[in-house]
Enzyme design. Structure first.
Site, PDB file in Angstrom:
ATOM      1  N   ASP A  31       0.881  -1.155   0.000  1.00  0.00           N
ATOM      2  CA  ASP A  31       0.000   0.000   0.000  1.00  0.00           C
ATOM      3  C   ASP A  31       0.931   1.221   0.000  1.00  0.00           C
ATOM      4  OD1 ASP A  31      -2.341   1.617   0.389  1.00  0.00           O
ATOM      5  OD2 ASP A  31      -1.819   1.740   2.508  1.00  0.00           O
ATOM      6  N   ASP A  33      -0.107   4.978   1.252  1.00  0.00           N
ATOM      7  CA  ASP A  33      -0.299   5.900   2.370  1.00  0.00           C
ATOM      8  C   ASP A  33      -0.114   5.213   3.727  1.00  0.00           C
ATOM      9  OD1 ASP A  33      -0.916   7.742   0.424  1.00  0.00           O
ATOM     10  OD2 ASP A  33      -3.088   7.540   0.676  1.00  0.00           O
TER      11      ASP A  33
END
Length: 199
Positions: A31, A33
Site C-alpha cells: 500500500d 499511504d
C-alpha cells in the site's frame, strides 16, 4: 558477514530475510499511504509536485517536503536486485498524484521511486480487486505474494484470496519487512506439510 552499504552512501542494516538466503515471495506488494510514506497523498499533499533534486525528497505547491519512510528506499533497491516483482496496491482517490510522487522521488543511483515497481493497482476500490488484477497480470499464485498495508480492513485479501498480509503500524521498516517474510515463510512450510500429509 560483511557490512552492507547502500549505493547512496548510507549504511543501513538490511532486513535479515534479504540476506539469509531463505525463500522469498515472488511478488511483494505495498500500500502507499502510511505504509511506504507517512501521509495521505490525496489529502495532505497539494499539487503541483516538484523534484527537489535531493535524495528521497519532493516539494508540493506550498514547498512542504514529502518522502518515503527511511528504510523504504533501501528495501525497494534490494528487492529489485533480487529480481522479485514489486507492486503498488492503493485505494487512493488521486492515482495520478500518487504516481507523480513515485516518479519524482529520487532514490538509489539516480533512479526514480516508480522505476522499482513492476505493477500498479492504484485506484479507489477493494484490495481484493487489486490482487485479482495482479494475479491475472503476473500469473502468480496468491500464495506467492506478500502484502504490506496499514489498514486492518484490507485483511480480506488474506481471507478471500490467501495473500499473506502484514499489518503495518507505523510504516514499513526493516523489522516489519522481516516480520512479513517470516510469516509468509511459515505459511509456505505449513502448506508443504499439509500436502505431504494428504499424500
Amino acid at each position: 558477514m560483511p557490512k552492507t552499504v547502500s549505493p547512496t552512501g548510507h549504511d543501513p542494516v538490511l532486513p535479515a530475510t534479504l540476506q539469509d538466503g531463505g525463500l522469498l515471495p515472488k511478488l511483494v506488494a505495498f500500500d502507499l499511504d502510511y505504509t511506504l510514506w507517512p501521509f495521505w497523498v490525496d489529502t495532505h499533499v497539494t499539487a503541483p509536485l516538484k523534484s527537489t533534486r535531493q535524495y528521497n525528497k519532493v516539494h508540493d505547491r506550498y514547498k512542504d517536503v514529502w518522502s518515503f519512510y527511511p528504510d523504504v528506499p533501501s528495501i525497494l533497491y534490494h528487492l529489485r536486485s533480487k529480481e522479485l516483482k514489486i507492486a503498488a496496491a492503493s485505494r487512493t482517490h488521486t492515482p495520478e498524484l500518487a504516481k507523480q510522487m513515485l516518479s519524482l522521488l529520487q532514490l538509489e543511483r539516480g533512479g526514480r521511486g516508480i522505476d522499482y515497481f513492476d505493477e500498479f493497482e492504484i485506484y479507489p476500490g477493494s484490495k481484493v480487486a487489486h490482487f485479482r488484477s495482479l494475479q491475472k497480470k503476473t500469473g502468480l499464485e496468491y500464495t506467492e505474494m506478500l502484502f504490506f498495508d496499514d489498514e486492518a480492513r484490507n485483511r480480506d485479501v488474506e481471507k478471500e484470496l490467501g495473500v499473506q498480509m502484514i499489518l503495518v503500524p507505523k510504516g514499513v521498516n526493516n523489522e516489519v519487512f522481516d516480520k512479513g517474510v517470516l510469516a509468509w515463510r511459515k505459511r509456505q512450510k505449513k502448506t508443504v506439510e499439509d500436502v505431504q500429509e494428504e499424500e
